[in-house]
Scaffold this active site. Structure first.
Site, short mmCIF file in Angstrom:
data_model
loop_
_atom_site.label_atom_id
_atom_site.label_comp_id
_atom_site.label_asym_id
_atom_site.label_seq_id
_atom_site.Cartn_x
_atom_site.Cartn_y
_atom_site.Cartn_z
N GLY A 1 2.97 -2.94 -1.73
CA GLY A 1 2.68 -4.20 -1.04
C GLY A 1 1.32 -4.69 -1.63
O GLY A 1 0.48 -3.87 -2.10
N SER B 1 -1.51 -5.13 -0.12
CA SER B 1 -2.76 -4.85 0.35
C SER B 1 -2.65 -3.47 0.55
O SER B 1 -1.96 -2.50 1.11
CB SER B 1 -2.65 -5.33 1.82
OG SER B 1 -3.59 -4.54 2.66
N SER C 1 -1.99 1.86 2.90
CA SER C 1 -2.46 3.04 3.30
C SER C 1 -2.51 3.54 4.94
O SER C 1 -2.11 4.63 5.14
CB SER C 1 -4.18 3.02 2.95
OG SER C 1 -4.65 4.42 2.84
N SER D 1 1.42 -0.70 -6.67
CA SER D 1 2.37 -0.83 -7.25
C SER D 1 3.05 -2.07 -7.86
O SER D 1 4.14 -2.30 -7.39
CB SER D 1 3.31 0.22 -7.11
OG SER D 1 3.68 0.24 -5.90
#
Lengths: 186, 433
Positions: A10, A12, A17, A84
């Site tokens: 995503g 962000s 995380s 990614s």
């Protein structure tokens, strides 16, 4: 239990995380072997050294993907928390690893701006075409998103069903009883 | 995503109209409320069909989806007894012991899209996707696979109407039925295009709700809500028209692979018949408290008891922890009870139409869970298993009840005369073979 890779992607990094940590915690509580490969943990040793941050990210991603592949085939759960941005790179990881579940963590543009993410970075991100799970932390909250991911993993047979996953809870049973009474069925 | 590059392949469309009797369909066609259905009946065959025993959705849809009966699939009602106990449990989709037609199609590499299928809650993986119907109460446990959930919720999809509020307020009932139908259609239309499917099945359950709550507005053309009720059936007819026409326009769509059905019939209630009250009056059932609320408060010395709607259980030693009736004595007790029940009358009219012993209607590995006897009433006598009522006969505000042999089935080819809902899954699988 066989290993698999949960690839959280995503725009962000922060949201990816947070979600990855929530899943890591839940899987560890269920007694599984889990490794979290997030950008913070691996940037010092795995990211490439190109001056172009996008090239650097993609090179680093290949390294992370390879480690996830090794972990997966040794029956460890690898949770990769990465922006990614390139869809084709993620598809390559899926091919390499095989037992691969992609989670797309959505984030509204306003929230991305608040996190200091530029329009350029936003535009560079390619959404996955068919992720197994789509989450939106702002709208759904951590718990709901984590629940959704875990349920999907259960349904796909990657993890066993939770012990407390009865078909009906007491509260649900009361509601079902009420609905059946409302219709005159009991 | 499946819009382009679609290959021509055989497809099946199944539309269920919960609780709609064959004669009501015929009437609605005759008075011009369902013109599309009339056109279909000019091309194909509308037949009456027998529902499950007992004639309730939980069992009838289980018969449909598995092509078997309760002795095979293990579902005997909305309720059942916990193991060796008088306490009640609510069987769910995970208790279904036989494979579904969607599983069978999956073996053939076929994918199904199933929307609002009763008795599939909580949703479990099927080859394709599933949105559970009644008694689903939580949409988050009613959708498989989970990635579809967000979009389903975005459509404002609701599984059912707010039952008690609609039971009391019939205006609200019709408004909610219309809205629920509209949202359901949106989700079906989206899945139709979004998913790669071989079978698409959708069940309209609002018909059953309307008929339970306001049967009079269907039968009585002077009822103030009659026009709105007719509008609702007309909306269903339009929806059938749109889906069938779209199906015929799809590659692989053919009228010979369209099936429409209901899971039971319906009629108005004249009297509710409280069968446990009858057992109490006959001295066959007693309770340890003056105002019993549930069967688990029963005196273990009791001879027999009913679960809804007309399932009789003898207090057998082998079945219940505190049961006392030996198997060798059961038959004579049962014969005596049948004799008395068949004599039961209301205003001079017989109440019970048929009595079925377990082995007459069920067979299979779960026969040991079967009730000893299943009753079918004459039209208008709604059999109940409540333990709270002291009067044998009475009325609540519910207006409609289920019937057994008036369900309908429409297809292009006539099927056997004594058609049962459990036969249909083979027709559907064959259509895709």
């Amino acid at each position: 239990m066989r290993g698999f890779t949960l690839w959280v992607t995503g725009p962000s990094c922060q949201n990816n995380s947070i979600l990855s940590r929530a899943i890591e915690e839940e899987l560890l509580e269920r007694g599984m072997k889990v490794e979290l490969l997030n950008i913070d943990a691996v940037q010092s040793c795995l990211l490439g050294d190109s001056d172009d941050p996008l090239v650097s990210i993609n090179e680093g991603m290949k390294s992370v993907g390879f480690i996830a592949h090794l972990l997966t085939r040794n029956d460890v759960v690898a949770i990769c928390s990465y922006p990614s941005p390139r869809s084709s790179s993620r598809d390559e990881m899926r091919k390499l690893i095989g037992r691969f579940v992609e989670v797309y963590c959505e984030c509204a543009l306003d929230n991305l701006k608040k996190q200091g993410i530029s329009m350029e970075e936003w535009n560079a991100y390619e959404k996955p075409d068919k992720p197994e799970v789509i989450c939106d932390l702002e709208k759904e909250g951590h718990e709901e998103c984590a629940h959704k991911i875990l349920k999907t993993l259960e349904i796909l047979g990657f993890i066993p069903p939770s012990d407390d996953d009865e078909a009906y809870s007491e509260d649900e049973e009361d509601k079902i009883r009420q609905r059946l009474q409302d219709l005159g069925y009991i | 995503m499946a819009l382009f590059g679609r290959k021509k392949k055989n497809k099946v469309l199944v539309i269920g109209l919960d609780g709609v009797p064959v004669w009501l369909l015929q009437h609605l066609m005759d008075v011009g409320v369902m013109p599309k259905f009339k056109t279909l009946c000019e091309e194909g065959i509308l037949q009456s069909m027998k529902a499950s025993l007992p004639e309730i959705s939980a069992v009838s849809w289980a018969d449909f989806m598995t092509g078997t009966q309760s002795g095979e699939h293990g579902i005997y009602g909305f309720t059942d007894f916990k193991d060796r106990s008088y306490e009640i449990t609510f069987p769910n989709f995970t208790d279904l012991k036989a494979r579904t037609l969607w599983d069978r199609l999956g073996d053939m590499g076929k994918r199904s899209v199933v929307v609002n299928q009763p008795s599939t809650y909580p949703a479990r993986p099927i080859p394709g996707c599933l949105i559970s119907g009644f008694v689903a109460i939580n949409i988050k446990k009613a959708v498989h696979p989970l990635p579809l959930l967000r979009k389903v919720m975005d459509f404002g999809y609701s599984i059912d109407i707010t039952t008690m509020a609609c039971r009391r307020d019939h205006d609200l009932c019709l408004s909610e039925l219309t809205e629920t139908l509209k949202r359901r259609k949106m989700v079906v239309d989206w899945l139709w295009m979004d998913q790669d499917w071989d079978l698409l099945e959708v069940v309209v359950t609002g018909t059953d709700r309307l008929q339970h709550f306001v049967w009079s507005c269907i039968e009585d053309s002077k009822h103030p809500l009659h026009p709105r009720a007719m509008e609702y059936y007309a909306a269903i007819d339009s929806l059938i028209e749109e889906w069938v026409d779209r199906f015929l326009g799809d590659p692989g769509g053919d009228l010979s692979r369209v099936f429409l059905l209901s899971d039971h019939g319906f009629c108005g209630i004249e009297q509710e018949v409280r069968l446990n009250t009858w057992l109490m009056q006959e001295g066959l059932l007693s309770f340890l408290t003056d105002e019993p609320q549930e069967l688990s408060q029963m005196d273990p010395k009791s001879v027999a008891f009913f679960l809804d709607p007309g399932r009789l259980y003898l207090n057998r030693k082998r079945r219940f922890e505190q049961g006392w009736i030996e198997d060798e004595d059961a038959e004579s007790i049962l014969v005596e009870i049948i004799d008395k029940l068949t004599s039961l009358k209301y205003n001079g009219n017989h109440v019970i139409r048929y009595t079925f012993k377990d082995q007459e209607i069920y067979k299979g590995p779960h026969l040991n869970q079967a009730p000893d006897l299943v009753l079918l009433s004459h039209k208008g006598y709604d059999l109940k298993g409540t333990v709270k009522e002291r009067e044998l006969f009475g009325r609540s505000d519910l207006e409609g009840m289920h019937t057994w042999d008036e369900a309908f089935f429409w297809s292009m080819r006539p099927k056997e005369n004594d058609l049962r809902i459990s036969s249909l899954s083979d027709f559907i699988v064959d259509a895709l073979a």
